[in-house]
Design an enzyme around this catalytic site. Structure first.
Site, PDB file in Angstrom:
ATOM      1  N   PRO A 127      27.902  73.291  68.863  1.00  0.00           N
ATOM      2  CA  PRO A 127      27.675  74.944  67.947  1.00  0.00           C
ATOM      3  C   PRO A 127      29.287  74.861  67.317  1.00  0.00           C
ATOM      4  CG  PRO A 127      27.620  74.431  70.617  1.00  0.00           C
ATOM      5  CD  PRO A 127      27.837  72.862  69.836  1.00  0.00           C
ATOM      6  N   CYS A 128      28.406  75.754  66.085  1.00  0.00           N
ATOM      7  CA  CYS A 128      29.072  75.476  64.632  1.00  0.00           C
ATOM      8  C   CYS A 128      30.193  76.837  64.626  1.00  0.00           C
ATOM      9  CB  CYS A 128      28.594  76.208  64.075  1.00  0.00           C
ATOM     10  SG  CYS A 128      27.774  77.233  63.342  1.00  0.00           S
ATOM     11  N   GLN A 129      29.467  78.217  65.494  1.00  0.00           N
ATOM     12  CA  GLN A 129      30.986  79.269  65.785  1.00  0.00           C
ATOM     13  C   GLN A 129      32.269  79.181  65.312  1.00  0.00           C
ATOM     14  OE1 GLN A 129      28.443  79.046  67.536  1.00  0.00           O
ATOM     15  NE2 GLN A 129      25.987  80.225  67.391  1.00  0.00           N
ATOM     16  N   PHE A 131      34.035  77.292  65.100  1.00  0.00           N
ATOM     17  CA  PHE A 131      34.674  76.516  63.317  1.00  0.00           C
ATOM     18  C   PHE A 131      34.526  77.144  62.362  1.00  0.00           C
ATOM     19  CE2 PHE A 131      32.976  73.622  66.046  1.00  0.00           C
ATOM     20  CZ  PHE A 131      33.662  73.275  66.653  1.00  0.00           C
ATOM     21  N   SER A 132      33.113  78.403  61.911  1.00  0.00           N
ATOM     22  CA  SER A 132      33.107  78.821  60.867  1.00  0.00           C
ATOM     23  C   SER A 132      34.393  79.784  60.503  1.00  0.00           C
ATOM     24  CB  SER A 132      31.681  79.662  60.781  1.00  0.00           C
ATOM     25  OG  SER A 132      31.526  80.557  62.060  1.00  0.00           O
TER      26      SER A 132
END
Length: 639
Positions: A127-129, A131-132
């Site tokens: 999941p990228c949240q 790291f964004s």
């Protein structure tokens, strides 16, 4: 009328009725084996051609689909979202597992039960949240407000790769995520990922790829990390043709209104563009006359008026003043009408919440599910499970299939041959060791002495010093450092002595510095039980603490190798490497980490680099003749 009052007036009376749309249910792919039939699985696996791949955090299957198109057989995939795995299982001929990958042992046990003991490629993106940019900002705000913990368990999900890597020993690993993964935790996370791969004897390659260069009609960047066993030669995919457009992707789809919920539409085709034909190819029997998932969300009357006022490419700043619902100085990108002749804004999971960034180029509505899928380059034969909002989210979270095909083709090419790359890697390692040795020798004779070096300071005192050093010369801070440190041995004592400390800090200029230190001390006292956190996410949640200070505290207070990125260290990297004037910060960070050699960017390395920038590699008058690492520096050798 101000933007605020206009918003309040226009918003009244326009609440839309709640209507979720049809929940699409999908069966498993007709050629996939029964996951409970061990003997059937064995026969099926024998029929699947190599190379084999496993896709972790697979989502709907954009990466899996692209890998299949590149010649891989995706034999297994895993994700925690049951609706996404329903989509994946329907479209990809493989074994799809639903479960939490935080502990990879359960998935490993399932692989053993299926008889999967080896694989050529392990791939996926957690999941990228966390790291964004938006995710980091939101997490930090929630921590400061006491709503959530400093630790985000999702940020450690990437480590699941290595439990499975160690079990299967794949020939290659492909990791993808948002560009900010290269910057989060001061870059330490990406460097740690690379070190984990190098420790397992993988040659490591890192690049930021722009999707539009690979026939995907949107502005979308993704970070890719490729690990190849035995240091096989690897080349990033070459760009393909001219930039595609939104019109080429969706121009042949039927015209429909807002709040259109019919799941099956007549298709008038055929497509008139190369991209359109690619997205319509290999349609199933009886499907060529139809298009599915071409459904839209409802539009508020006040939004419809705004949409009508926007030309293609128009933004919120183009909306007439009397129709604006939000302040234009803050929400200047709140609305965006796509352009038929341009690239789309990045399709993200946010499209599941509203479509203001994705207004159709010519129709007064937001993009349909199928239009969003096409801009992501999902072909029309790819179906999505769930309600429309869930389908939107799956599409926004996915890797564009055509981008996945491009990177998959490069990885497959690397798996088919071995070159002399191992010798090149070893040569580069030797050069890095020489740079570190020469810098260390110079530093032992020329290091600057400051009150905060070589002293037994607490993490709070080191944080205090680093906040004082921000945007101020070290020599100036050195004049008051001893007294400030004695007044602020803990956050509590600093707050008790704030008046005397503030008087000292005024000599450093920047009046807001004292206010930041007081806010930081109060935050640590009240929110963190008086303890400075030992994680990057925890540190940047402290008021006044950014990437550089967080990285410095991790290194100097907690003995964590960490690259410090400021104007001095970036200048050294650019001059040393040459041609790096326009390099992004994340690439400079990786270069500095590699230059630090096997010891990594530890305390002595960072202090030496800071002193080199201050004494020798100056901004305006570099002393290249006195530089201890000149023989490794492209710029210095050219002087």
């Amino acid at each position: 009328m101000t933007g605020h009052s206009a918003s309040a007036d226009l918003g009244r009376g326009f609440r839309l009725p709640g209507r979720r749309g049809t929940r699409i249910k999908l069966d498993r792919h007709r050629r996939s084996p029964d996951p409970s039939d061990r003997y059937g699985i064995g026969d099926w696996m024998q029929s699947r051609p190599r190379p084999w791949a496993i896709d972790l955090f697979c989502g709907a299957g954009g990466l899996s689909w692209g890998l299949e198109e590149a010649g891989f057989s995706v034999i297994a995939a895993a994700d925690s979202d049951p609706v996404a795995t329903e989509t994946h299982a329907h479209n990809i001929e493989c074994l799809t597992w639903t479960g939490d990958l935080a502990d990879p042992s359960r998935f490993i046990a399932q692989l053993d039960e299926w008889g999967i003991q080896s694989v050529d490629l392990l791939t996926g993106g957690p999941p990228c949240q966390p790291f964004s940019n938006a995710g980091i900002s939101k997490i930090g705000d929630l921590v400061r407000r006491g709503i959530r913990s400093v630790r985000d368990e999702r940020a450690d999900l990437w480590r699941s790769f290595f439990g499975i890597v160690d079990h299967l020993r794949p020939k290659a690993m492909l990791f993808e995520n948002v560009p900010d993964f290269a910057r989060v935790q001061g870059g330490a996370l990406l460097i740690t990922l690379m070190d984990e791969l190098k420790a397992r004897d993988y040659g490591v390659h890192v690049e930021m790829l722009e999707a539009w260069r690979y026939r995907v009609p949107q502005h979308r960047k993704r970070l890719f990390v490729v690990g190849i066993a035995e240091h096989s030669e690897f080349h990033w995919p070459e760009p393909i043709g001219r930039p595609p457009t939104v019109g080429q992707a969706i121009g042949d789809l039927p015209v429909i209104p807002a709040d259109h919920r019919e799941e099956l539409q007549e298709y008038d085709g055929p497509p008139t563009t190369v991209l359109g034909r690619l997205l319509r190819r290999r349609m199933g029997r009886g499907e060529t006359r139809f298009v599915r998932d071409h459904v839209t969300r409802a539009v508020r009357p006040d939004d419809a008026a705004i949409y009508r006022s926007l030309s293609q490419g128009g933004t919120y700043l183009d909306v007439p003043e009397h129709e604006r619902r939000y302040r234009s100085d803050i929400f200047n990108d709140r609305y965006l009408r796509q352009s038929l002749q341009g690239l789309s804004r990045t399709i993200t999971a946010h499209i599941a919440k509203d479509g203001y960034w994705y207004i159709h180029p010519t129709q007064d509505r937001t993009l349909s599910v199928r239009e969003a899928a096409r801009i992501q380059t999902f072909p029309d034969r790819f179906r999505f499970a769930g309600h429309p909002s869930n389908r939107y989210r799956q599409i926004g979270n996915a890797v564009p299939p055509l981008l996945a095909t491009a990177i998959g083709t490069s990885v497959r090419g690397a798996l088919e041959g071995v070159s002399s790359a191992e010798r090149v890697v070893k040569d580069a390692s030797t050069r890095r060791a020489d740079f570190r040795r020469d810098l260390d020798a110079w530093f032992s004779l020329n290091r600057r002495e400051f009150p905060w070096r070589d002293r037994d300071l607490s993490p709070w005192q080191i944080l205090l010093v680093e906040m004082c050093l921000h945007r101020t010369r070290a020599e100036q801070v050195g004049k008051v450092a001893s007294e400030v440190l004695s007044l602020g041995k803990t956050p509590d004592t600093f707050l008790d002595n704030r008046r005397r400390a503030n008087a000292l800090l005024k000599s450093l200029g920047l009046h807001w510095r004292a206010e930041n230190l007081v806010s930081a001390a109060e935050f640590i006292r009240d929110r963190m039980d008086g303890r400075v956190p030992d994680s990057w996410h925890g540190l940047v949640a402290i008021p006044g603490v950014g990437d550089y200070i967080a990285s410095a505290v991790l290194c100097f207070a907690f003995d964590r190798p960490s690259v410090l990125m400021d104007t001095n260290t970036q200048r050294i990297a650019r001059r040393t490497l040459g041609g790096g004037r326009n390099w992004p910060t994340w690439r400079l960070r990786l270069s500095l980490s590699e230059m630090a050699g096997p010891k990594g960017p530890d305390t002595s390395w960072n202090q030496a680099l800071l002193d080199l920038g201050a004494l020798v590699c100056k901004a305006n008058a570099p002393k290249c003749g006195d530089c201890p690492v000149r023989r490794h520096c492209v710029t210095g050798m050219s002087q």
